[in-house]
Enzyme design. Structure first.
Site, PDB file in Angstrom:
ATOM      1  N   ASP A 149       0.853  -1.195   0.000  1.00 26.17           N
ATOM      2  CA  ASP A 149       0.000   0.000   0.000  1.00 26.17           C
ATOM      3  C   ASP A 149       0.886   1.242   0.000  1.00 26.17           C
ATOM      4  OD1 ASP A 149      -2.260   1.832   0.400  1.00 26.17           O
ATOM      5  OD2 ASP A 149      -3.355   0.066   1.070  1.00 26.17           O
ATOM      6  N   HIS A 229      -2.731   3.074  -4.723  1.00 28.55           N
ATOM      7  CA  HIS A 229      -2.214   2.589  -3.426  1.00 28.55           C
ATOM      8  C   HIS A 229      -0.837   1.940  -3.586  1.00 28.55           C
ATOM      9  CE1 HIS A 229      -5.546   3.392  -0.664  1.00 28.55           C
ATOM     10  NE2 HIS A 229      -6.373   3.106  -1.659  1.00 28.55           N
ATOM     11  N   GLU A 296      -9.826   2.839  -5.397  1.00 27.40           N
ATOM     12  CA  GLU A 296      -9.400   4.200  -5.070  1.00 27.40           C
ATOM     13  C   GLU A 296      -8.197   4.666  -5.889  1.00 27.40           C
ATOM     14  OE1 GLU A 296     -10.938   4.351  -0.454  1.00 27.40           O
ATOM     15  OE2 GLU A 296      -8.892   3.661  -0.778  1.00 27.40           O
TER      16      GLU A 296
END
Ligand code: ACM
Ligand code: ZN
Length: 503
Positions: A149, A229, A296
């Site tokens: 991440d 990410h 995202e």
């Protein structure tokens, strides 16, 4: 919940909640008079037979005063029978007692998972093994391991030494009680100034964990996030980003949120990097699925990046919205060639994505982070298989509604009762329910610092999710679950689990 109360109550025969405080509750249980007494644990003296009629992971258990017989069709079934016996056992070594009973059992769903986020805070081998021990006791069988991440990269990758050296260390973390966020102009005052890491797993570590999981009938689902990410990796290899100069001299992020610097999908070197990582992951992990993230991912850099724009043109794509589906198609093929199916967060199904992509639906209760999303019904109608993990029921980093709670949460509220009411097939017509593999509890760790914090957030809510995934709806009843949990919570606490109260 009113589901099946009469059925369950009848089946439990009065005081059976304490006599048979089983979690998750079996599909069929007939209490009988008497007990079986034995010096050794029953699963060391039982008789095991194969029954080809039993479903995968299912078992039948018969306890009489004379002994225990177990029937199963596979090793997992016998393993789960042994987990049931462990919950039925009282007394201690040399003098164990089991209540007489007949149980026939099998899981409702085949994917019964737990997500561990080792990036935001790192738990490490011993703590993750303990999570697996507890998963097995609750008949959970998928460890979705979030390994990469923005805030840290946790897997050593041959040929990319900077991932372990640089991307596994961040300069600081938010002080307890603060909420540093990537969109803040300056969050430096919120940081604790303590170097966090290096924290990562070597190949030998992972092989040890894979063997540990296999012995507990748990499949590890490794997650390598792409194309968003991915800041921790980009900070080690800035040339993989759209605008490398933005990453030079940087390290993994110390704040949370949705970062705009993502993988440059126009750069062949960035694609090759992810291919090398995923090729290694496919060879290392024996499971049938690899998670490739997909959530995202802002497209703002792609909009002005010459390489990304060239990729759009060369492939006849419309605009930057088509880049992620293009990348997903590429990696679906890549994984398929290696015998693996891809899983990804529901965003990655947006656009032109083939049916063999498994979705992980986290925004089922409504849109998230301002992005468009497909509902679970839209996903299955397009032919995708789904793992359900709606944040309304499955996000264990959300508050649990306790009056006196010492830990910090990301927000929202998911009470024990809410977890218990989780129905992976909600809103899905009967004829499409074969697409629903199951679900999982997600332990995002932005605000979860250590195992005590993790325990508190996981338990007892994971007991409720385990029952929602194992036990047929007609056998489920929340007041009855609470009664059994009074006994079961004591078991967890006796085993050293920092289990939160039931209410
Ligand atoms: C997610 O919670 N961003 C999948
Ligand atoms: Zn780019």
């Amino acid at each position: 919940m009113a589901v099946g109360l009469a059925t369950v109550t009848a089946a439990l025969q009065g005081q059976a909640e304490t006599r048979f405080a089983l979690v998750p509750y079996p599909q069929s249980l007939t209490a009988q008079e008497g007990t079986f007494k034995t010096a050794k644990p029953a699963e060391e003296v039982w008789k095991v037979e194969t029954d080809g009629q039993l479903p995968a992971e299912g078992y039948r258990l018969r306890i009489t005063p004379d002994g225990v017989t177990c029937a199963a069709n596979d090793k997992a079934g016998a393993f789960y029978a042994a987990q049931t016996l462990a919950q039925l056992r009282s007394g201690k070594a040399g003098a164990f007692t089991y209540p007489c009973v007949e149980i026939t059992d099998a899981p409702k769903y085949k994917w019964r998972g737990v997500l561990i986020d080792d990036c935001r805070h790192f738990f490490g081998k011993e703590k993750v093994k303990r999570v697996m021990d507890l998963m097995a006791q609750h008949k959970l069988n998928r460890l979705h391991w979030h390994l990469t991440d923005d805030q840290g990269w946790r897997l050593d990758i041959p040929g990319y030494p900077e991932l372990a050296r640089h991307s596994s260390v961040r300069a600081a973390s938010g002080k307890h009680g603060t909420r540093p966020h990537v969109r803040m102009k300056d969050y430096s005052a919120l940081l604790n100034g303590e170097t966090y890491g290096p924290f990562f797993y070597t190949e030998a570590d992972m092989k040890e964990m894979i063997a540990y999981a296999a012995a507990r009938h748990i499949t590890i689902v490794p997650e390598i996030e792409l194309p968003g990410h991915v800041y921790a990796a980009l900070s080690a290899y800035p040339e993989l980003a759209c605008f490398p100069e933005r990453l030079k001299g940087k390290g993994p992020l110390c704040a949370w949120g949705i970062e705009q610097d993502v993988l440059c999908v126009g750069n062949d070197k960035a694609i090759k990097f992810m291919e090398d990582v995923l090729d290694y992951v496919c060879r290392l992990f024996p499971g049938d699925t690899v998670h490739i993230g997909g959530d995202e991912c802002p497209q703002v850099r792609w909009k002005t990046c010459p390489k990304c724009q060239a990729r759009i043109k060369a492939n006849g794509l419309k605009d930057e919205h088509d880049l992620q589906p293009w990348l997903t198609r590429h990696f679906l093929k890549f994984l398929d060639a290696r015998g693996k199916r891809a899983v990804g967060w529901d965003e990655y199904l947006l656009g032109d994505v083939p049916k063999n992509a498994i979705g992980m639906s986290w925004r089922a209760g409504g849109g998230g982070a301002g992005h468009k999303f497909l509902t679970p019904l839209e996903c299955v109608k397009r032919g995708h298989d789904l793992v359900m993990t709606p944040r309304t029921h499955c996000y264990l980093d959300y508050g649990q509604g306790l009056a006196d709670d010492p830990f910090q949460y990301i927000g929202g509220r998911v009470t024990l009762e809410k977890c218990y009411s989780f129905d992976p097939c909600e809103g899905i017509p009967v004829e499409l329910r074969g697409h629903i593999f199951g679900g999982q509890g997600n332990n995002w760790a932005e605000y979860t610092w250590n195992e005590y914090d993790l325990d508190w957030k996981m338990w007892p809510r994971t007991c409720a999710l385990a029952e929602a995934l194992w036990t047929a709806p007609s056998r489920r009843d929340f007041p009855n679950f609470l009664k059994r949990m009074e006994t079961h919570r004591k078991r967890l606490i006796a085993a050293g689990v920092n289990c939160a109260p039931l209410r």
